[in-house]
Design a protein around this motif. Structure first.
Motif, PDB file in Angstrom:
ATOM      1  N   HIS A   1       7.390   9.245   0.918  1.00 17.48           N
ATOM      2  CA  HIS A   1       7.469   8.050   0.062  1.00 17.48           C
ATOM      3  C   HIS A   1       8.790   7.955  -0.707  1.00 17.48           C
ATOM      4  O   HIS A   1       8.830   8.134  -1.938  1.00 17.48           O
ATOM      5  CB  HIS A   1       6.261   7.927  -0.877  1.00 17.48           C
ATOM      6  CG  HIS A   1       5.625   9.223  -1.280  1.00 17.48           C
ATOM      7  ND1 HIS A   1       5.960   9.890  -2.413  1.00 17.48           N
ATOM      8  CD2 HIS A   1       4.661   9.967  -0.692  1.00 17.48           C
ATOM      9  CE1 HIS A   1       5.247  10.986  -2.527  1.00 17.48           C
ATOM     10  NE2 HIS A   1       4.452  11.061  -1.489  1.00 17.48           N
TER      11      HIS A   1
ATOM     12  N   SER B   1      -7.147  13.003  -6.656  1.00 19.30           N
ATOM     13  CA  SER B   1      -7.303  11.557  -6.488  1.00 19.30           C
ATOM     14  C   SER B   1      -6.799  10.816  -7.718  1.00 19.30           C
ATOM     15  O   SER B   1      -6.106   9.789  -7.613  1.00 19.30           O
ATOM     16  CB  SER B   1      -8.773  11.218  -6.228  1.00 19.30           C
ATOM     17  OG  SER B   1      -9.265  11.897  -5.096  1.00 19.30           O
TER      18      SER B   1
ATOM     19  N   LEU C   1      -7.148   6.608   0.698  1.00 16.82           N
ATOM     20  CA  LEU C   1      -7.663   7.217   1.921  1.00 16.82           C
ATOM     21  C   LEU C   1      -7.972   8.696   1.684  1.00 16.82           C
ATOM     22  O   LEU C   1      -7.128   9.445   1.204  1.00 16.82           O
ATOM     23  CB  LEU C   1      -6.643   7.056   3.054  1.00 16.82           C
ATOM     24  CG  LEU C   1      -6.217   5.610   3.363  1.00 16.82           C
ATOM     25  CD1 LEU C   1      -5.179   5.585   4.466  1.00 16.82           C
ATOM     26  CD2 LEU C   1      -7.427   4.753   3.733  1.00 16.82           C
TER      27      LEU C   1
ATOM     28  N   TRP D   1       0.858  -1.178   0.000  1.00 17.54           N
ATOM     29  CA  TRP D   1       0.000   0.000   0.000  1.00 17.54           C
ATOM     30  C   TRP D   1       0.897   1.232   0.000  1.00 17.54           C
ATOM     31  O   TRP D   1       1.724   1.397   0.903  1.00 17.54           O
ATOM     32  CB  TRP D   1      -0.888   0.004   1.242  1.00 17.54           C
ATOM     33  CG  TRP D   1      -2.176  -0.724   1.090  1.00 17.54           C
ATOM     34  CD1 TRP D   1      -2.341  -2.065   0.960  1.00 17.54           C
ATOM     35  CD2 TRP D   1      -3.483  -0.156   1.067  1.00 17.54           C
ATOM     36  NE1 TRP D   1      -3.665  -2.378   0.855  1.00 17.54           N
ATOM     37  CE2 TRP D   1      -4.398  -1.215   0.925  1.00 17.54           C
ATOM     38  CE3 TRP D   1      -3.966   1.144   1.163  1.00 17.54           C
ATOM     39  CZ2 TRP D   1      -5.773  -1.016   0.869  1.00 17.54           C
ATOM     40  CZ3 TRP D   1      -5.338   1.345   1.101  1.00 17.54           C
ATOM     41  CH2 TRP D   1      -6.225   0.279   0.948  1.00 17.54           C
TER      42      TRP D   1
ATOM     43  N   TRP E   1       4.739   6.489   3.569  1.00 21.29           N
ATOM     44  CA  TRP E   1       3.954   7.622   3.081  1.00 21.29           C
ATOM     45  C   TRP E   1       4.281   8.916   3.831  1.00 21.29           C
ATOM     46  O   TRP E   1       4.468   9.968   3.219  1.00 21.29           O
ATOM     47  CB  TRP E   1       2.483   7.266   3.237  1.00 21.29           C
ATOM     48  CG  TRP E   1       1.508   8.258   2.679  1.00 21.29           C
ATOM     49  CD1 TRP E   1       0.685   9.073   3.383  1.00 21.29           C
ATOM     50  CD2 TRP E   1       1.247   8.525   1.296  1.00 21.29           C
ATOM     51  NE1 TRP E   1      -0.081   9.832   2.530  1.00 21.29           N
ATOM     52  CE2 TRP E   1       0.243   9.514   1.244  1.00 21.29           C
ATOM     53  CE3 TRP E   1       1.767   8.023   0.097  1.00 21.29           C
ATOM     54  CZ2 TRP E   1      -0.249  10.012   0.039  1.00 21.29           C
ATOM     55  CZ3 TRP E   1       1.270   8.522  -1.089  1.00 21.29           C
ATOM     56  CH2 TRP E   1       0.285   9.498  -1.112  1.00 21.29           C
TER      57      TRP E   1
ATOM     58  N   GLU F   1       0.175   4.032   0.826  1.00 19.54           N
ATOM     59  CA  GLU F   1      -0.088   4.799   2.050  1.00 19.54           C
ATOM     60  C   GLU F   1       0.370   4.089   3.330  1.00 19.54           C
ATOM     61  O   GLU F   1      -0.010   4.499   4.422  1.00 19.54           O
ATOM     62  CB  GLU F   1      -1.578   5.121   2.143  1.00 19.54           C
ATOM     63  CG  GLU F   1      -2.028   6.126   1.082  1.00 19.54           C
ATOM     64  CD  GLU F   1      -3.531   6.173   0.907  1.00 19.54           C
ATOM     65  OE1 GLU F   1      -4.106   7.262   0.938  1.00 19.54           O
ATOM     66  OE2 GLU F   1      -4.130   5.091   0.719  1.00 19.54           O
ATOM     67  N   THR F   2       1.193   3.060   3.213  1.00 22.69           N
ATOM     68  CA  THR F   2       1.801   2.464   4.399  1.00 22.69           C
ATOM     69  C   THR F   2       2.507   3.570   5.177  1.00 22.69           C
ATOM     70  O   THR F   2       3.398   4.236   4.639  1.00 22.69           O
ATOM     71  CB  THR F   2       2.796   1.353   3.992  1.00 22.69           C
ATOM     72  OG1 THR F   2       2.082   0.317   3.301  1.00 22.69           O
ATOM     73  CG2 THR F   2       3.489   0.775   5.205  1.00 22.69           C
ATOM     74  N   PRO F   3       2.116   3.810   6.437  1.00 23.72           N
ATOM     75  CA  PRO F   3       2.523   5.067   7.107  1.00 23.72           C
ATOM     76  C   PRO F   3       4.016   5.359   7.113  1.00 23.72           C
ATOM     77  O   PRO F   3       4.426   6.499   6.836  1.00 23.72           O
ATOM     78  CB  PRO F   3       1.979   4.879   8.528  1.00 23.72           C
ATOM     79  CG  PRO F   3       0.778   4.035   8.330  1.00 23.72           C
ATOM     80  CD  PRO F   3       1.144   3.067   7.239  1.00 23.72           C
TER      81      PRO F   3
ATOM     82  N   TYR G   1      -2.927  10.899  -7.848  1.00 28.51           N
ATOM     83  CA  TYR G   1      -2.304   9.933  -6.948  1.00 28.51           C
ATOM     84  C   TYR G   1      -2.303   8.531  -7.566  1.00 28.51           C
ATOM     85  O   TYR G   1      -1.317   7.788  -7.445  1.00 28.51           O
ATOM     86  CB  TYR G   1      -3.024   9.902  -5.608  1.00 28.51           C
ATOM     87  CG  TYR G   1      -2.589  10.967  -4.630  1.00 28.51           C
ATOM     88  CD1 TYR G   1      -1.264  11.053  -4.200  1.00 28.51           C
ATOM     89  CD2 TYR G   1      -3.499  11.878  -4.096  1.00 28.51           C
ATOM     90  CE1 TYR G   1      -0.858  12.024  -3.296  1.00 28.51           C
ATOM     91  CE2 TYR G   1      -3.111  12.859  -3.196  1.00 28.51           C
ATOM     92  CZ  TYR G   1      -1.785  12.920  -2.794  1.00 28.51           C
ATOM     93  OH  TYR G   1      -1.383  13.887  -1.887  1.00 28.51           O
TER      94      TYR G   1
ATOM     95  N   PRO H   1      -3.084   4.917  -3.589  1.00 25.53           N
ATOM     96  CA  PRO H   1      -3.694   5.645  -2.477  1.00 25.53           C
ATOM     97  C   PRO H   1      -5.208   5.773  -2.651  1.00 25.53           C
ATOM     98  O   PRO H   1      -5.700   6.056  -3.747  1.00 25.53           O
ATOM     99  CB  PRO H   1      -3.024   7.013  -2.545  1.00 25.53           C
ATOM    100  CG  PRO H   1      -1.722   6.770  -3.227  1.00 25.53           C
ATOM    101  CD  PRO H   1      -2.012   5.695  -4.222  1.00 25.53           C
TER     102      PRO H   1
END
Length: 273
Positions: free
Chosen positions: A45, A85, A70, A34, A41, A36-38, A88, A68
């Motif tokens: 990134h 959106s 979220l 992902w 991200w 958006e893996t914290p 991304y 992404p």
């Protein structure tokens, strides 16, 4: 041969290389990263870190990516939200090419209001697909759109609608989310496999029960039946465990998460034996 992978979001709080190492330790053969893996991200990134993790863990290659999603909606009534959106998602396709990923999963978006999607929403969706197609040309990455949960404002939440979109867009693929389909019924999963089995590029494997989504598959007979149906349909891509780590009775340590994945791997192997 089916490759058992896991979403990196199962290791939500861990650094990139530690996620890859844990997946390998669990005996899996792939990872869906992902974007958006914290740890990745929130630190801007860094491409070099993801490339290094892929190089250091060749047994997990080729990885897949999840674009992404979220707080995003590529079909938003707000043009700036829609544009951001879509951008991304385009950048996720480009990232997939840069790290040698085989598939990038995208969400189709939704109508902003809690009403059935309108012509306006589908026009935004067509613009979105056109941008994704252009981004994917010539880089050898499959773009796979995910089936959504059956909500009033959802796009692509039935096998029939998904098949229609795939027929109109022969370059596009499907990421079959089993839990989303199970929100309708167990039979809905088989209907997706029957209608779209030739275009599945990734499978998000988990189960739904009593209104809860993305639960462990170990011990679940329906999950076994789904896996066998996919194999019988000729599917040979990744089976990506998409398990919500907060669905367990208490927070799991890293070692416990590895143990959970080992049990998932053993169960899926028995399903296929």
């Amino acid at each position: 041969m089916l490759r058992l992978a896991v979403s990196s979001m199962f290791f939500h709080e861990y650094p990139v290389d530690e996620i890859f190492s844990s997946v390998e330790e669990a005996g899996l053969s792939g990872v869906e990263f992902w974007v958006e893996t914290p740890h990745y991200w929130l630190r801007g990134h860094p491409l070099h870190e993801l490339k290094a993790a892929v190089r250091a863990h060749p047994l997990l290659a080729p990885i897949t990516l999840h674009a992404p999603v979220l707080d995003l909606n590529p079909c938003s009534i707000n043009p700036r939200v829609a544009a951001a959106s879509q951008q991304y998602a385009v950048e996720a396709v480009e990232l997939a090419g840069a790290v040698g990923a085989a598939v990038v999963t995208v969400h189709p978006g939704r109508r902003t209001a809690r009403r059935p999607p309108s012509r306006y929403d589908y026009e935004h969706f067509e613009t979105y697909l056109a941008r994704l197609r252009q981004a994917a040309e010539g880089i050898g990455v499959k773009v796979a759109v995910e089936n959504m949960e059956p909500k009033v404002n959802s796009l692509l939440c039935t096998p029939e609608e998904m098949r229609e979109v795939l027929d109109v867009n022969p370059w596009l693929w499907l990421t079959l989310d089993v839990a989303h389909a199970m929100a309708v019924s167990e039979g809905e999963v088989f209907r997706y496999i029957e209608a779209c089995g030739d275009r599945i590029a990734n499978v998000h494997l988990s189960v739904a029960s009593n209104g809860r989504r993305h639960l462990s598959v170990a011990g679940n007979r329906e999950a076994c039946a789904f896996v066998r149906a996919l194999e019988n349909a000729g599917y040979c891509g990744p089976l990506t465990l998409e398990i919500e780590d907060q669905s367990f009775a208490r927070p799991l340590s890293l070692e416990e998460k590895v143990m959970v994945l080992r049990e998932e791997r053993r169960y899926v192997a028995r399903c296929l034996s």
